[in-house]
Design a protein around this motif. Structure first.
Motif, mmCIF file in Angstrom:
data_model
loop_
_atom_site.group_PDB
_atom_site.id
_atom_site.type_symbol
_atom_site.label_atom_id
_atom_site.label_comp_id
_atom_site.label_asym_id
_atom_site.label_seq_id
_atom_site.Cartn_x
_atom_site.Cartn_y
_atom_site.Cartn_z
ATOM 1 N N LEU A 93 0.850 -1.189 0.000
ATOM 2 C CA LEU A 93 0.000 0.000 0.000
ATOM 3 C C LEU A 93 0.883 1.236 0.000
ATOM 4 O O LEU A 93 1.941 1.248 0.642
ATOM 5 N N PRO A 94 0.459 2.297 -0.681
ATOM 6 C CA PRO A 94 1.208 3.554 -0.587
ATOM 7 C C PRO A 94 1.091 4.118 0.826
ATOM 8 O O PRO A 94 0.153 3.791 1.568
ATOM 9 N N SER A 95 2.009 4.980 1.199
ATOM 10 C CA SER A 95 2.042 5.508 2.567
ATOM 11 C C SER A 95 0.718 6.159 2.956
ATOM 12 O O SER A 95 0.287 6.054 4.110
ATOM 13 N N ARG A 96 0.057 6.795 2.002
ATOM 14 C CA ARG A 96 -1.203 7.483 2.310
ATOM 15 C C ARG A 96 -2.297 6.524 2.743
ATOM 16 O O ARG A 96 -3.280 6.939 3.386
ATOM 17 N N ALA A 97 -2.164 5.224 2.394
ATOM 18 C CA ALA A 97 -3.222 4.249 2.701
ATOM 19 C C ALA A 97 -2.824 3.240 3.768
ATOM 20 O O ALA A 97 -3.659 2.429 4.182
ATOM 21 N N LYS A 98 -1.570 3.275 4.226
ATOM 22 C CA LYS A 98 -1.105 2.242 5.154
ATOM 23 C C LYS A 98 -1.851 2.265 6.497
ATOM 24 O O LYS A 98 -1.984 1.232 7.139
ATOM 25 N N MET A 99 -2.333 3.429 6.912
ATOM 26 C CA MET A 99 -3.026 3.507 8.192
ATOM 27 C C MET A 99 -4.527 3.754 8.015
ATOM 28 O O MET A 99 -5.206 4.216 8.932
ATOM 29 N N SER A 100 -5.061 3.406 6.864
ATOM 30 C CA SER A 100 -6.503 3.502 6.636
ATOM 31 C C SER A 100 -7.194 2.299 7.287
ATOM 32 O O SER A 100 -6.546 1.331 7.682
ATOM 33 N N PRO A 101 -8.518 2.339 7.443
ATOM 34 C CA PRO A 101 -9.225 1.211 8.069
ATOM 35 C C PRO A 101 -9.081 -0.066 7.236
ATOM 36 O O PRO A 101 -9.053 -0.023 6.004
ATOM 37 N N PRO A 102 -9.019 -1.228 7.892
ATOM 38 C CA PRO A 102 -8.970 -2.496 7.159
ATOM 39 C C PRO A 102 -10.230 -2.696 6.310
ATOM 40 O O PRO A 102 -11.298 -2.156 6.616
ATOM 41 N N ARG A 103 -10.078 -3.477 5.241
ATOM 42 C CA ARG A 103 -11.196 -3.763 4.348
ATOM 43 C C ARG A 103 -11.095 -5.206 3.876
ATOM 44 O O ARG A 103 -10.007 -5.774 3.786
ATOM 45 N N TYR A 104 -12.231 -5.809 3.566
ATOM 46 C CA TYR A 104 -12.262 -7.208 3.139
ATOM 47 C C TYR A 104 -13.144 -7.343 1.907
ATOM 48 O O TYR A 104 -14.280 -6.855 1.896
ATOM 49 N N GLN A 105 -12.623 -7.983 0.866
ATOM 50 C CA GLN A 105 -13.390 -8.233 -0.351
ATOM 51 C C GLN A 105 -13.493 -9.743 -0.580
ATOM 52 O O GLN A 105 -12.471 -10.424 -0.717
ATOM 53 N N ASP A 106 -14.720 -10.235 -0.602
ATOM 54 C CA ASP A 106 -15.007 -11.647 -0.841
ATOM 55 C C ASP A 106 -15.431 -11.773 -2.302
ATOM 56 O O ASP A 106 -16.564 -11.443 -2.658
ATOM 57 N N LEU A 107 -14.520 -12.208 -3.164
ATOM 58 C CA LEU A 107 -14.746 -12.224 -4.614
ATOM 59 C C LEU A 107 -15.008 -13.660 -5.058
ATOM 60 O O LEU A 107 -14.079 -14.468 -5.176
ATOM 61 N N ARG A 108 -16.247 -13.970 -5.295
ATOM 62 C CA ARG A 108 -16.636 -15.323 -5.691
ATOM 63 C C ARG A 108 -16.383 -15.568 -7.181
ATOM 64 O O ARG A 108 -16.401 -14.641 -7.991
ATOM 65 N N ASP A 109 -16.179 -16.813 -7.517
ATOM 66 C CA ASP A 109 -15.871 -17.203 -8.893
ATOM 67 C C ASP A 109 -16.882 -16.621 -9.874
ATOM 68 O O ASP A 109 -16.519 -16.128 -10.949
ATOM 69 N N ALA A 110 -18.165 -16.638 -9.497
ATOM 70 C CA ALA A 110 -19.208 -16.154 -10.405
ATOM 71 C C ALA A 110 -19.117 -14.653 -10.655
ATOM 72 O O ALA A 110 -19.666 -14.157 -11.649
ATOM 73 N N MET A 111 -18.426 -13.915 -9.768
ATOM 74 C CA MET A 111 -18.278 -12.463 -9.922
ATOM 75 C C MET A 111 -17.142 -12.095 -10.865
ATOM 76 O O MET A 111 -17.038 -10.935 -11.288
ATOM 77 N N ILE A 112 -16.271 -13.043 -11.166
ATOM 78 C CA ILE A 112 -15.039 -12.758 -11.906
ATOM 79 C C ILE A 112 -15.274 -12.993 -13.396
ATOM 80 O O ILE A 112 -15.584 -14.118 -13.811
ATOM 81 N N PRO A 113 -15.158 -11.947 -14.227
ATOM 82 C CA PRO A 113 -15.432 -12.115 -15.658
ATOM 83 C C PRO A 113 -14.414 -13.036 -16.334
ATOM 84 O O PRO A 113 -13.238 -13.046 -15.989
ATOM 85 N N ARG A 114 -14.927 -13.779 -17.295
ATOM 86 C CA ARG A 114 -14.100 -14.653 -18.123
ATOM 87 C C ARG A 114 -14.090 -14.111 -19.549
ATOM 88 O O ARG A 114 -15.154 -13.897 -20.138
ATOM 89 N N VAL A 115 -12.899 -13.952 -20.082
ATOM 90 C CA VAL A 115 -12.759 -13.448 -21.447
ATOM 91 C C VAL A 115 -12.209 -14.579 -22.311
ATOM 92 O O VAL A 115 -11.097 -15.080 -22.071
ATOM 93 N N ALA A 116 -13.000 -14.988 -23.308
ATOM 94 C CA ALA A 116 -12.553 -16.025 -24.242
ATOM 95 C C ALA A 116 -11.635 -15.402 -25.285
ATOM 96 O O ALA A 116 -11.973 -14.384 -25.903
ATOM 97 N N LEU A 117 -10.474 -16.002 -25.470
ATOM 98 C CA LEU A 117 -9.517 -15.499 -26.447
ATOM 99 C C LEU A 117 -9.906 -15.937 -27.865
ATOM 100 O O LEU A 117 -10.599 -16.950 -28.052
ATOM 101 N N ALA A 118 -9.455 -15.189 -28.837
ATOM 102 C CA ALA A 118 -9.766 -15.486 -30.237
ATOM 103 C C ALA A 118 -9.240 -16.854 -30.626
ATOM 104 O O ALA A 118 -8.245 -17.349 -30.076
ATOM 105 N N GLU A 119 -9.933 -17.483 -31.571
ATOM 106 C CA GLU A 119 -9.543 -18.776 -32.134
ATOM 107 C C GLU A 119 -9.477 -19.866 -31.069
ATOM 108 O O GLU A 119 -8.676 -20.801 -31.176
ATOM 109 N N ASP A 120 -10.331 -19.736 -30.031
ATOM 110 C CA ASP A 120 -10.413 -20.740 -28.968
ATOM 111 C C ASP A 120 -9.052 -21.000 -28.318
ATOM 112 O O ASP A 120 -8.715 -22.115 -27.934
ATOM 113 N N ALA A 121 -8.253 -19.917 -28.198
ATOM 114 C CA ALA A 121 -6.899 -20.065 -27.660
ATOM 115 C C ALA A 121 -6.895 -20.294 -26.159
ATOM 116 O O ALA A 121 -5.928 -20.858 -25.619
ATOM 117 N N GLY A 122 -7.940 -19.863 -25.444
ATOM 118 C CA GLY A 122 -7.968 -20.025 -24.003
ATOM 119 C C GLY A 122 -8.908 -19.024 -23.360
ATOM 120 O O GLY A 122 -9.721 -18.376 -24.039
#
Length: 274
Positions: A116-145
């Motif tokens: 964290l940059p110095s300006r944020a080191k003493m900010s309040p703690p935060r928690y992010q619960d990122l579920r698989d369904a929330m994470i976008p999937r981008v299909a690459l061209a030509e079915d590369a992955g």
């Protein structure tokens, strides 16, 4: 390899003790696939503190249960991400999930520490619960992955993670001979961890399973091509934080005096308790 508690056999692929050249990243622990038999009591690591940075846990197999002194908690499984901003200070614990403990199975995960940059080191703690369904999937061209965008953006898809400084975190799977073109700012620190298979970078350098590669500073667009049976890997990139890094175990600040304060605050219970 070393154990974190009795539940996470990890390799530290890099650490802030190695120098500042990987800023804004401080540490990467990789728990390669390991099998755990069924157990009565969850394995893991008990209460411990952090201050001054963020811990990012990505689960590929198994389950990780989290609880912290800010009142956050939950269990993440395959594809899920826990993004914990320790900032001014937090105490947390990490154990295998209850269901996983009872049935046993394969565990694979990474934990990345982001400064964290110095300006944020003493900010309040935060928690992010990122579920698989929330994470976008981008299909690459030509079915590369497929690219899962956890943080940052890729081809117009933005990851759900909120970050204090510009950070890219992508979970990528390529088919055999599939190619990913990485075109990020030349000033970014760019790192790739190969979990499965093998990659050819710009047709010249081979990176094998369980290896980490740092891209040259100032590099433009890069080609990552899977060989053999394909490849799974994690791309990490971010804008360096041009500030001093002073660390002591689970505390990373800008000065020795701030570290001493962190130790005193933890010992006095000012980071909370479980």
């Amino acid at each position: 390899m070393h154990w974190v508690g009795d539940g996470f056999p990890v390799r530290s692929m890099f650490s802030y003790a190695d120098g500042p050249e990987l800023s804004p990243f401080l540490l990467l622990d990789y728990a390669a696939p390991s099998h755990f038999p069924p157990a009565e009591q969850p394995r893991g690591v008990g209460p411990h503190p952090h201050r001054g940075f963020e811990t990012v846990t990505v689960v590929f197999a198994g389950e990780v249960a989290h609880r912290d002194s800010a009142g956050n908690g939950g269990t993440i499984g395959p594809g899920d991400v826990q993004w914990m901003t320790a900032a001014s200070g937090i105490v947390h614990e990490e154990f295998h999930g209850e269901a996983f403990t009872k049935r046993g199975g394969e565990m694979e995960m990474v934990q990345l520490w982001v400064n964290l940059p110095s300006r944020a080191k003493m900010s309040p703690p935060r928690y992010q619960d990122l579920r698989d369904a929330m994470i976008p999937r981008v299909a690459l061209a030509e079915d590369a992955g497929v690219v899962r965008v956890i943080a940052g953006s890729f081809q117009g898809s933005k990851g759900p993670a909120h970050t204090e400084t510009p950070v890219e975190l992508w979970d990528v799977a390529l088919q055999p001979n599939g190619e990913l073109r990485v075109d990020l700012p030349a000033t970014n620190t760019k790192i790739v961890l190969v979990r499965r298979g093998e990659l050819r970078i710009d047709g010249a350098h081979t990176v094998a399973q369980n290896e980490l590669v740092r891209m040259p500073v100032g590099a433009g667009a890069l080609s990552l091509r899977a060989t053999g049976n394909g490849a799974s890997f994690v791309v990490m990139a971010g804008e360096p934080i041009a500030e001093p890094v002073v660390g002591h175990g689970p505390f990373v600040m800008n000065t020795r005096e701030e570290i001493e304060t962190a130790v005193r605050d933890y010992q006095a219970g000012r980071m909370g308790s479980l």
